[in-house]
Motif scaffolding. Structure first.
Motif, mmCIF file in Angstrom:
data_model
loop_
_atom_site.group_PDB
_atom_site.id
_atom_site.type_symbol
_atom_site.label_atom_id
_atom_site.label_comp_id
_atom_site.label_asym_id
_atom_site.label_seq_id
_atom_site.Cartn_x
_atom_site.Cartn_y
_atom_site.Cartn_z
ATOM 1 N N SER A 284 -163.721 21.894 0.957
ATOM 2 C CA SER A 284 -163.852 20.531 1.456
ATOM 3 C C SER A 284 -165.278 20.266 1.935
ATOM 4 C CB SER A 284 -162.860 20.280 2.593
ATOM 5 O OG SER A 284 -163.011 18.983 3.113
ATOM 6 N N ASN A 285 -165.844 21.201 2.680
ATOM 7 C CA ASN A 285 -167.217 21.033 3.165
ATOM 8 C C ASN A 285 -168.199 20.893 2.002
ATOM 9 O OD1 ASN A 285 -166.750 20.994 5.943
ATOM 10 N ND2 ASN A 285 -166.816 23.226 6.098
ATOM 11 N N GLN A 286 -168.014 21.674 0.955
ATOM 12 C CA GLN A 286 -168.907 21.595 -0.211
ATOM 13 C C GLN A 286 -168.803 20.234 -0.893
ATOM 14 O OE1 GLN A 286 -167.793 25.014 -2.542
ATOM 15 N NE2 GLN A 286 -168.777 26.449 -1.144
ATOM 16 N N ILE A 287 -167.593 19.720 -1.024
ATOM 17 C CA ILE A 287 -167.400 18.393 -1.630
ATOM 18 C C ILE A 287 -168.079 17.327 -0.777
ATOM 19 C CG2 ILE A 287 -165.664 16.611 -2.120
ATOM 20 C CD1 ILE A 287 -163.782 19.002 -2.940
ATOM 21 N N PHE A 288 -167.900 17.383 0.528
ATOM 22 C CA PHE A 288 -168.479 16.381 1.420
ATOM 23 C C PHE A 288 -169.998 16.469 1.455
ATOM 24 C CE2 PHE A 288 -164.250 15.540 2.488
ATOM 25 C CZ PHE A 288 -164.171 14.453 3.335
ATOM 26 N N GLU A 289 -170.542 17.674 1.350
ATOM 27 C CA GLU A 289 -172.003 17.837 1.357
ATOM 28 C C GLU A 289 -172.653 17.195 0.136
ATOM 29 O OE1 GLU A 289 -172.261 22.068 1.843
ATOM 30 O OE2 GLU A 289 -172.056 21.934 4.029
ATOM 31 N N LYS A 290 -171.917 17.021 -0.942
ATOM 32 C CA LYS A 290 -172.447 16.406 -2.165
ATOM 33 C C LYS A 290 -172.386 14.885 -2.123
ATOM 34 C CE LYS A 290 -171.281 20.372 -5.042
ATOM 35 N NZ LYS A 290 -170.371 20.901 -6.063
ATOM 36 N N LEU A 291 -171.647 14.324 -1.171
ATOM 37 C CA LEU A 291 -171.535 12.869 -1.072
ATOM 38 C C LEU A 291 -172.850 12.250 -0.617
ATOM 39 C CD1 LEU A 291 -168.040 12.565 0.666
ATOM 40 C CD2 LEU A 291 -168.560 12.182 -1.758
ATOM 41 N N VAL A 292 -173.161 11.070 -1.145
ATOM 42 C CA VAL A 292 -174.381 10.372 -0.765
ATOM 43 C C VAL A 292 -174.283 9.864 0.674
ATOM 44 C CG1 VAL A 292 -175.869 8.389 -1.287
ATOM 45 C CG2 VAL A 292 -174.858 9.727 -3.148
ATOM 46 N N ASP A 293 -173.142 9.266 1.037
ATOM 47 C CA ASP A 293 -172.945 8.732 2.382
ATOM 48 C C ASP A 293 -171.590 9.220 2.917
ATOM 49 O OD1 ASP A 293 -172.752 7.308 4.746
ATOM 50 O OD2 ASP A 293 -173.338 5.387 3.854
ATOM 51 N N VAL A 294 -171.619 10.369 3.562
ATOM 52 C CA VAL A 294 -170.392 11.003 4.060
ATOM 53 C C VAL A 294 -169.660 10.093 5.027
ATOM 54 C CG1 VAL A 294 -169.489 12.946 5.408
ATOM 55 C CG2 VAL A 294 -171.310 13.334 3.752
ATOM 56 N N GLN A 295 -170.387 9.501 5.958
ATOM 57 C CA GLN A 295 -169.742 8.681 6.985
ATOM 58 C C GLN A 295 -169.087 7.443 6.390
ATOM 59 O OE1 GLN A 295 -169.485 10.169 10.003
ATOM 60 N NE2 GLN A 295 -167.927 8.605 10.257
ATOM 61 N N ALA A 296 -169.702 6.845 5.393
ATOM 62 C CA ALA A 296 -169.099 5.667 4.749
ATOM 63 C C ALA A 296 -167.806 6.066 4.035
ATOM 64 C CB ALA A 296 -170.086 5.042 3.761
ATOM 65 N N TYR A 297 -167.823 7.203 3.364
ATOM 66 C CA TYR A 297 -166.624 7.694 2.676
ATOM 67 C C TYR A 297 -165.493 7.939 3.672
ATOM 68 C CZ TYR A 297 -163.507 10.854 0.143
ATOM 69 O OH TYR A 297 -162.403 11.450 -0.417
ATOM 70 N N ILE A 298 -165.807 8.636 4.764
ATOM 71 C CA ILE A 298 -164.802 8.937 5.785
ATOM 72 C C ILE A 298 -164.270 7.648 6.405
ATOM 73 C CG2 ILE A 298 -164.439 9.961 8.070
ATOM 74 C CD1 ILE A 298 -166.349 12.221 7.221
ATOM 75 N N GLU B 74 -164.114 4.639 5.132
ATOM 76 C CA GLU B 74 -163.265 3.925 4.181
ATOM 77 C C GLU B 74 -161.874 4.564 4.112
ATOM 78 O OE1 GLU B 74 -162.676 3.452 -0.612
ATOM 79 O OE2 GLU B 74 -164.676 3.986 0.117
ATOM 80 N N LYS B 75 -161.835 5.901 3.988
ATOM 81 C CA LYS B 75 -160.552 6.601 3.905
ATOM 82 C C LYS B 75 -159.757 6.449 5.200
ATOM 83 C CE LYS B 75 -160.914 8.362 -0.215
ATOM 84 N NZ LYS B 75 -160.096 7.845 -1.316
ATOM 85 N N ASP B 76 -160.436 6.529 6.346
ATOM 86 C CA ASP B 76 -159.758 6.411 7.635
ATOM 87 C C ASP B 76 -159.186 5.011 7.824
ATOM 88 O OD1 ASP B 76 -159.066 7.700 10.207
ATOM 89 O OD2 ASP B 76 -160.412 6.190 11.065
ATOM 90 N N GLN B 77 -159.947 3.995 7.435
ATOM 91 C CA GLN B 77 -159.476 2.611 7.575
ATOM 92 C C GLN B 77 -158.224 2.391 6.729
ATOM 93 O OE1 GLN B 77 -159.488 -0.236 5.293
ATOM 94 N NE2 GLN B 77 -158.564 -1.376 6.978
#
Length: 191
Positions: A53-67, A69-72
């Motif tokens: 999971s950490n490796q996938i998230f580290e490849k994201l351009v904007d981790v906080q925006a992704y999180i 969106e998913k949380d909302q």
């Protein structure tokens, strides 16, 4: 009068001693549960799941925006509704292992010892969980931040909305084999 006062004093002292023994027993039980999950935090399947999971998230351009969106989307769904994204988290390899672990204690003691257990990655996003949690993002929670900082977090007894039980929450920092922070494990201990 003297006998009554002596008896009252004796009963009072015995009650205090009994209360101290009961509280010590509760403390030992809670710390035993903490040690169980601290040991489990080194489990190979758990560590692999968090690291992936950490490796996938580290490849994201904007981790906080992704999180965000998913949380909302997560919190906007009715409690009984499970989206495909939630389903993938609830039924992945890590989640199955978590359910197996708490199922052992439920069968052994014949009641639900743990209201829920879930683990996050180092970004605070859920990686595995025994059921649907109230939200997806955890790093904004005090328990998560204190577990990350201090290694262990223990909350006073309260009603846990996500698990639906009166509990004490235990947060445990998860480190890799080199001692680097990789996530947090939350255990809702049903009381």
């Amino acid at each position: 009068n003297t006998s009554r006062k002596t008896l009252q004093k004796s009963i009072g002292e015995e009650t205090v001693i009994l209360a101290i023994e009961v509280l010590d027993g509760i403390d030992r039980n809670i710390y035993s549960r903490i040690e169980t999950f601290q040991e489990y935090s080194n489990d190979l399947i758990l560590q692999e799941g968090i690291n992936e999971s950490n490796q996938i998230f580290e490849k994201l351009v904007d981790v906080q925006a992704y999180i965000s969106e998913k949380d909302q989307k997560w919190v906007s769904k009715a409690e009984a509704k499970i989206t495909p994204f939630m389903h993938d988290l609830i039924y992945n390899r890590v989640s199955e292992e978590l359910r197996e672990k708490i199922g052992f204690y439920e069968r052994k003691y014949d009641y639900k010892v743990y209201g829920e257990v879930f683990v996050t990655n180092k970004f605070g996003a859920n990686v595995g969980q025994t059921g649907r949690t109230s939200d997806y993002y955890q790093a904004d929670e005090q328990w998560w931040q204190l577990a990350k900082r201090d290694g262990v977090y223990i909350r006073d007894i309260e009603y846990d909305d996500s698990a639906g039980v009166y509990s004490t929450d235990i947060g445990i920092r998860v480190n890799d084999k080199n001692g680097n922070f990789i996530g947090v494990l939350k255990v809702v201990l049903n009381i």
